[in-house]
Design a protein around this motif. Structure first.
Motif, mmCIF file in Angstrom:
data_model
loop_
_atom_site.group_PDB
_atom_site.id
_atom_site.type_symbol
_atom_site.label_atom_id
_atom_site.label_comp_id
_atom_site.label_asym_id
_atom_site.label_seq_id
_atom_site.Cartn_x
_atom_site.Cartn_y
_atom_site.Cartn_z
ATOM 1 N N GLN A 1 28.941 25.144 16.128
ATOM 2 C CA GLN A 1 28.941 26.248 17.089
ATOM 3 C C GLN A 1 30.231 27.051 16.971
ATOM 4 O OE1 GLN A 1 26.117 26.360 19.143
ATOM 5 N NE2 GLN A 1 26.708 28.396 19.867
ATOM 6 N N GLU A 2 31.322 26.359 16.744
ATOM 7 C CA GLU A 2 32.617 27.016 16.609
ATOM 8 C C GLU A 2 32.758 27.676 15.235
ATOM 9 O OE1 GLU A 2 37.374 25.868 16.782
ATOM 10 O OE2 GLU A 2 35.872 24.469 17.544
ATOM 11 N N THR A 3 32.306 26.976 14.197
ATOM 12 C CA THR A 3 32.422 27.489 12.834
ATOM 13 C C THR A 3 31.611 28.762 12.619
ATOM 14 O OG1 THR A 3 32.737 25.231 11.989
ATOM 15 C CG2 THR A 3 32.111 26.924 10.388
ATOM 16 N N PHE A 4 30.428 28.785 13.202
ATOM 17 C CA PHE A 4 29.520 29.918 12.986
ATOM 18 C C PHE A 4 29.492 30.882 14.175
ATOM 19 C CE2 PHE A 4 28.030 26.608 10.135
ATOM 20 C CZ PHE A 4 27.771 27.305 8.974
ATOM 21 N N ALA A 5 30.531 30.849 15.002
ATOM 22 C CA ALA A 5 30.593 31.696 16.192
ATOM 23 C C ALA A 5 30.498 33.183 15.839
ATOM 24 C CB ALA A 5 31.869 31.420 16.974
ATOM 25 N N ASP A 6 31.220 33.599 14.796
ATOM 26 C CA ASP A 6 31.204 35.017 14.403
ATOM 27 C C ASP A 6 29.824 35.440 13.906
ATOM 28 O OD1 ASP A 6 33.845 35.265 15.072
ATOM 29 O OD2 ASP A 6 34.596 34.989 13.027
ATOM 30 N N LEU A 7 29.179 34.565 13.133
ATOM 31 C CA LEU A 7 27.840 34.882 12.623
ATOM 32 C C LEU A 7 26.833 34.949 13.766
ATOM 33 C CD1 LEU A 7 26.043 35.407 10.166
ATOM 34 C CD2 LEU A 7 25.643 32.928 10.023
ATOM 35 N N ILE A 8 26.957 34.045 14.726
ATOM 36 C CA ILE A 8 26.072 34.045 15.891
ATOM 37 C C ILE A 8 26.234 35.346 16.673
ATOM 38 C CG2 ILE A 8 25.654 32.968 18.145
ATOM 39 C CD1 ILE A 8 26.243 30.270 16.819
ATOM 40 N N ASP A 9 27.484 35.753 16.885
ATOM 41 C CA ASP A 9 27.751 37.010 17.595
ATOM 42 C C ASP A 9 27.191 38.206 16.825
ATOM 43 O OD1 ASP A 9 29.035 35.669 19.631
ATOM 44 O OD2 ASP A 9 31.037 35.972 18.817
ATOM 45 N N PHE A 10 27.289 38.148 15.497
ATOM 46 C CA PHE A 10 26.754 39.230 14.668
ATOM 47 C C PHE A 10 25.237 39.325 14.819
ATOM 48 C CE2 PHE A 10 24.618 40.224 10.636
ATOM 49 C CZ PHE A 10 24.989 41.552 10.489
ATOM 50 N N PHE A 11 24.556 38.181 14.744
ATOM 51 C CA PHE A 11 23.097 38.173 14.904
ATOM 52 C C PHE A 11 22.703 38.710 16.282
ATOM 53 C CE2 PHE A 11 22.502 34.967 11.381
ATOM 54 C CZ PHE A 11 21.596 35.730 10.652
ATOM 55 N N LYS A 12 23.436 38.287 17.313
ATOM 56 C CA LYS A 12 23.130 38.740 18.674
ATOM 57 C C LYS A 12 23.239 40.257 18.788
ATOM 58 C CE LYS A 12 24.615 34.611 21.243
ATOM 59 N NZ LYS A 12 25.647 34.079 22.179
ATOM 60 N N SER A 13 24.281 40.802 18.196
ATOM 61 C CA SER A 13 24.512 42.241 18.263
ATOM 62 C C SER A 13 23.516 43.005 17.398
ATOM 63 C CB SER A 13 25.945 42.548 17.820
ATOM 64 O OG SER A 13 26.174 43.937 17.765
ATOM 65 N N HIS A 14 23.315 42.535 16.180
ATOM 66 C CA HIS A 14 22.448 43.239 15.229
ATOM 67 C C HIS A 14 20.976 43.168 15.634
ATOM 68 C CE1 HIS A 14 21.233 45.036 11.487
ATOM 69 N NE2 HIS A 14 20.485 43.985 11.175
ATOM 70 N N LEU A 15 20.578 42.058 16.246
ATOM 71 C CA LEU A 15 19.177 41.856 16.620
ATOM 72 C C LEU A 15 18.947 42.056 18.114
ATOM 73 C CD1 LEU A 15 18.468 38.673 14.457
ATOM 74 C CD2 LEU A 15 17.905 41.052 13.893
ATOM 75 N N LYS A 16 19.824 42.817 18.735
ATOM 76 C CA LYS A 16 19.694 43.065 20.176
ATOM 77 C C LYS A 16 18.347 43.718 20.478
ATOM 78 C CE LYS A 16 22.183 45.172 24.052
ATOM 79 N NZ LYS A 16 23.355 45.999 24.449
ATOM 80 N N GLY A 17 17.640 43.146 21.439
ATOM 81 C CA GLY A 17 16.318 43.643 21.773
ATOM 82 C C GLY A 17 15.207 42.901 21.052
ATOM 83 N N LYS A 18 15.566 42.192 19.976
ATOM 84 C CA LYS A 18 14.578 41.420 19.223
ATOM 85 C C LYS A 18 14.645 39.934 19.573
ATOM 86 C CE LYS A 18 14.483 44.576 15.263
ATOM 87 N NZ LYS A 18 14.659 44.699 13.792
ATOM 88 N N VAL A 19 15.855 39.454 19.862
ATOM 89 C CA VAL A 19 16.028 38.061 20.284
ATOM 90 C C VAL A 19 16.896 38.037 21.536
ATOM 91 C CG1 VAL A 19 15.765 37.104 17.965
ATOM 92 C CG2 VAL A 19 18.041 37.714 18.790
#
Length: 201
Positions: A46-64
């Motif tokens: 969760q800590e290692t991939f925090a930036d990638l998780i935030d990126f997915f959340k932002s990029h896929l906003k409205g989809k997930v």
């Protein structure tokens, strides 16, 4: 659950004898053999991939609705699940097939989706590394779109915009084959023009 009636039955039947029924298409799956070591490992991911998780959340906003580290995936980079109280992809498909479907009701049946990523998959690891090296890397954006769309298909959801999906695949193919971006744009414009001409005919 392979029959259409299974989806409706699961809404009311939650237990069989001493066994609690669990819908694998929904979030919150907990395995009995998960120990403290696995829990610590998940926290580390969760800590290692925090930036990638935030990126997915932002990029896929409205989809997930959210992006989490998966407990279940082994060979796939990602999967989409629905909330514990939401409707699965299969039930949404069944409702969409109804002849007299109400559009307002259809929106209600469309569940919020959770994206689960597999931290041990090479694609997810490479995306995290490239994002850390260059947050503006356009290849990361294209790959993220494909990861999401293929996860949706694998999880039983329909592709919401087939044209965008095809365009993303074509863009990735063009880059892998070394085709210039300008040539790719010309091809896309030509395809769009051909489609418009066919529609007019």
């Amino acid at each position: 659950m392979t029959e259409p009636i299974d989806e409706y039955m699961y809404q009311t039947v939650k237990k069989y004898e001493d066994y609690k029924l669990v819908n694998l298409a929904k979030e919150g799956l907990k395995l009995d053999d998960e120990d403290e070591t696995e829990s610590d490992k998940k926290s580390e991911y969760q800590e290692t991939f925090a930036d990638l998780i935030d990126f997915f959340k932002s990029h896929l906003k409205g989809k997930v609705s959210k992006v989490v580290i998966s407990d279940r995936l082994t060979s796939s980079p990602a999967a989409l699940t629905t909330s514990s109280w939401g409707h699965t992809a299969n039930l949404q498909r069944l409702m969409k097939m109804q002849a007299l479907q109400d559009k307002v009701e259809a929106k209600w049946y469309k569940a919020q989706r959770t994206m689960e990523i597999n931290p041990e998959h090479p694609i997810i690891r490479e995306l995290a590394a490239r994002l850390a090296a260059d947050p503006e890397d356009s290849n990361v954006v294209l790959a993220a779109d494909l990861v999401f769309e293929t996860a949706a298909l694998r999880s039983g959801f329909e592709v919401e915009n087939p044209a965008d999906f095809a365009a993303t695949i074509n863009a990735m193919l063009s880059r892998s084959l070394g085709i210039a971006h300008e040539e790719q744009q010309e091809e896309q414009e030509q395809e769009q023009q051909e489609e418009q001409e066919q529609e007019q005919e």
